[in-house]
Design a protein around this motif. Sequence first.
Motif, PDB file in Angstrom:
ATOM      1  N   PRO A   1       0.788  -1.238   0.000  1.00 47.40           N
ATOM      2  CA  PRO A   1       0.000   0.000   0.000  1.00 47.40           C
ATOM      3  C   PRO A   1       0.815   1.280   0.000  1.00 47.40           C
ATOM      4  O   PRO A   1       0.257   2.368  -0.165  1.00 47.40           O
ATOM      5  CB  PRO A   1      -0.794  -0.112   1.314  1.00 47.40           C
ATOM      6  CG  PRO A   1       0.093  -0.915   2.209  1.00 47.40           C
ATOM      7  CD  PRO A   1       0.765  -1.913   1.305  1.00 47.40           C
ATOM      8  N   ALA A   2       2.127   1.189   0.163  1.00 49.17           N
ATOM      9  CA  ALA A   2       2.938   2.417   0.266  1.00 49.17           C
ATOM     10  C   ALA A   2       4.179   2.316  -0.607  1.00 49.17           C
ATOM     11  O   ALA A   2       5.303   2.491  -0.146  1.00 49.17           O
ATOM     12  CB  ALA A   2       3.326   2.669   1.724  1.00 49.17           C
ATOM     13  N   ARG A   3       3.963   2.032  -1.900  1.00 46.74           N
ATOM     14  CA  ARG A   3       5.091   1.882  -2.807  1.00 46.74           C
ATOM     15  C   ARG A   3       5.711   3.240  -3.111  1.00 46.74           C
ATOM     16  O   ARG A   3       5.014   4.198  -3.430  1.00 46.74           O
ATOM     17  CB  ARG A   3       4.641   1.223  -4.120  1.00 46.74           C
ATOM     18  CG  ARG A   3       4.005  -0.136  -3.916  1.00 46.74           C
ATOM     19  CD  ARG A   3       3.616  -0.795  -5.237  1.00 46.74           C
ATOM     20  NE  ARG A   3       2.795   0.058  -6.082  1.00 46.74           N
ATOM     21  CZ  ARG A   3       1.491   0.244  -5.918  1.00 46.74           C
ATOM     22  NH1 ARG A   3       0.858  -0.307  -4.909  1.00 46.74           N
ATOM     23  NH2 ARG A   3       0.820   1.012  -6.758  1.00 46.74           N
ATOM     24  N   MET A   4       7.028   3.321  -3.057  1.00 47.09           N
ATOM     25  CA  MET A   4       7.712   4.552  -3.421  1.00 47.09           C
ATOM     26  C   MET A   4       7.612   4.746  -4.928  1.00 47.09           C
ATOM     27  O   MET A   4       7.697   3.773  -5.697  1.00 47.09           O
ATOM     28  CB  MET A   4       9.175   4.490  -2.995  1.00 47.09           C
ATOM     29  CG  MET A   4       9.920   5.811  -3.138  1.00 47.09           C
ATOM     30  SD  MET A   4      11.607   5.711  -2.484  1.00 47.09           S
ATOM     31  CE  MET A   4      12.123   7.428  -2.650  1.00 47.09           C
TER      32      MET A   4
ATOM     33  N   SER B   1      12.367  -2.181   1.322  1.00 44.02           N
ATOM     34  CA  SER B   1      12.068  -2.154  -0.118  1.00 44.02           C
ATOM     35  C   SER B   1      10.635  -2.501  -0.478  1.00 44.02           C
ATOM     36  O   SER B   1      10.229  -2.277  -1.621  1.00 44.02           O
ATOM     37  CB  SER B   1      13.016  -3.108  -0.854  1.00 44.02           C
ATOM     38  OG  SER B   1      12.752  -4.457  -0.507  1.00 44.02           O
ATOM     39  N   GLY B   2       9.845  -3.065   0.440  1.00 43.49           N
ATOM     40  CA  GLY B   2       8.481  -3.423   0.080  1.00 43.49           C
ATOM     41  C   GLY B   2       8.470  -4.387  -1.095  1.00 43.49           C
ATOM     42  O   GLY B   2       9.093  -5.457  -1.047  1.00 43.49           O
ATOM     43  N   SER B   3       7.789  -4.022  -2.160  1.00 43.64           N
ATOM     44  CA  SER B   3       7.747  -4.886  -3.352  1.00 43.64           C
ATOM     45  C   SER B   3       8.927  -4.635  -4.279  1.00 43.64           C
ATOM     46  O   SER B   3       8.938  -5.081  -5.420  1.00 43.64           O
ATOM     47  CB  SER B   3       6.429  -4.692  -4.108  1.00 43.64           C
ATOM     48  OG  SER B   3       6.260  -3.332  -4.483  1.00 43.64           O
TER      49      SER B   3
ATOM     50  N   GLY C   1      14.933  -1.967  -6.488  1.00 39.01           N
ATOM     51  CA  GLY C   1      15.731  -2.955  -7.205  1.00 39.01           C
ATOM     52  C   GLY C   1      15.360  -3.033  -8.665  1.00 39.01           C
ATOM     53  O   GLY C   1      16.218  -3.165  -9.543  1.00 39.01           O
ATOM     54  N   TYR C   2      14.068  -2.936  -8.943  1.00 39.36           N
ATOM     55  CA  TYR C   2      13.569  -2.974 -10.321  1.00 39.36           C
ATOM     56  C   TYR C   2      14.145  -1.820 -11.137  1.00 39.36           C
ATOM     57  O   TYR C   2      14.660  -2.005 -12.244  1.00 39.36           O
ATOM     58  CB  TYR C   2      12.041  -2.918 -10.288  1.00 39.36           C
ATOM     59  CG  TYR C   2      11.373  -2.786 -11.630  1.00 39.36           C
ATOM     60  CD1 TYR C   2      11.044  -3.911 -12.375  1.00 39.36           C
ATOM     61  CD2 TYR C   2      11.024  -1.538 -12.137  1.00 39.36           C
ATOM     62  CE1 TYR C   2      10.401  -3.790 -13.606  1.00 39.36           C
ATOM     63  CE2 TYR C   2      10.393  -1.398 -13.355  1.00 39.36           C
ATOM     64  CZ  TYR C   2      10.084  -2.533 -14.093  1.00 39.36           C
ATOM     65  OH  TYR C   2       9.457  -2.406 -15.312  1.00 39.36           O
TER      66      TYR C   2
ATOM     67  N   ALA D   1       7.751  -8.828  -4.961  1.00 39.35           N
ATOM     68  CA  ALA D   1       8.959  -8.431  -5.689  1.00 39.35           C
ATOM     69  C   ALA D   1       9.280  -9.439  -6.777  1.00 39.35           C
ATOM     70  O   ALA D   1       9.735  -9.072  -7.874  1.00 39.35           O
ATOM     71  CB  ALA D   1      10.130  -8.304  -4.719  1.00 39.35           C
ATOM     72  N   ILE D   2       9.042 -10.709  -6.482  1.00 40.89           N
ATOM     73  CA  ILE D   2       9.269 -11.758  -7.485  1.00 40.89           C
ATOM     74  C   ILE D   2       8.326 -11.559  -8.664  1.00 40.89           C
ATOM     75  O   ILE D   2       8.708 -11.727  -9.830  1.00 40.89           O
ATOM     76  CB  ILE D   2       9.084 -13.152  -6.848  1.00 40.89           C
ATOM     77  CG1 ILE D   2      10.181 -13.392  -5.806  1.00 40.89           C
ATOM     78  CG2 ILE D   2       9.112 -14.239  -7.916  1.00 40.89           C
ATOM     79  CD1 ILE D   2       9.989 -14.652  -4.994  1.00 40.89           C
TER      80      ILE D   2
END
Length: 317
Positions: A243-246, A270-272, A276-277, A299-300
């Motif tokens: 719910p709080a993606r940067m 990092s959340g999802s 890294g993406y 994240a996967i």
Amino acid sequence: MLIQGNSIELLKSNEEISELKGKVNLIITSPPFPLNNKKQYGNEKGEEYQKWFTELAPVFSDLLTNDGSLVIEIGNAWEPERPVQSLLHLECLFGLVKHPDANLRLIQEFICYNPSKLPSPAQWVTVNRLRTVDSYTHVWWLAKTDFPKADNSRVLRPYSKSMKQLLKKQKYNAGKRPSEHQISETGFLTDHGGSIAHNFFEMEVIDEQREVRLPHSVLSFSNTNSNDYFLKKCREKKVIPHPARMSGGLINFFTQFLTDEGDLVLDPFSGSNTTGYCAEKLNRKWVSFEIKEEYVKQAIIRFSEPDINSPLTKLKS
């Protein structure tokens, strides 16, 4: 590399991970905000939050290279059960820059405006209607030196229509302005490929009649884009996204602004794993930490994108 676990505990105690000390070029993160209500992703409150946040300073300082940067996005805080804005987020900033074991200083503050944010604090905005919508977050850029690695020519905004016309005509009104600035006759005649970015990010258009000129790196990625691969896959799998993606646009901007290809980017919360993406697509090395298994699984999903190795799409001005 994505690591599941408590980043701060691991960075303090794990010998292999502690080898990152002094090697990280950019730490960029959106830690849990100092909210009055507990969220699923975990967040402390009040004095506990301030203590937790301040103690991050020496950990982050030790990780950074001498010319590395720390970029933190954080929202405003409000006093519990009161229509009064808290100073907690500012006290947290002071805690970072005044920590005796960190040697950090605030290089510049950025503001990220997002009109899609839900009305908050709800009690004082939508119920009692005493306050306006809290629609922006702070983004703090800190470093161990006054001169961290940075190059604003990498994150230029598209020129305005008037500036394009000026460059074409190669003529403008020079001379002294009411502000007492002296404008030279040739100072604005060189085409640098765009204008210097501002420290205000308008993630959505405020005025539809006005042209928004964000750097390409910000415009090329939007967490609210319904066609986003990650969000589409989450819908297909009936997964509720973090719910709080940067904003990926913010991450792109600071990654390009403050690092070179091959540099190391780290996100301790990092959340999802948007960080890294983005780092992967910008040819940076990266390390991300996430404590919750459900977000690691998200994240996967993000990294299952077929063209994950393709460069970010560059929008044309």
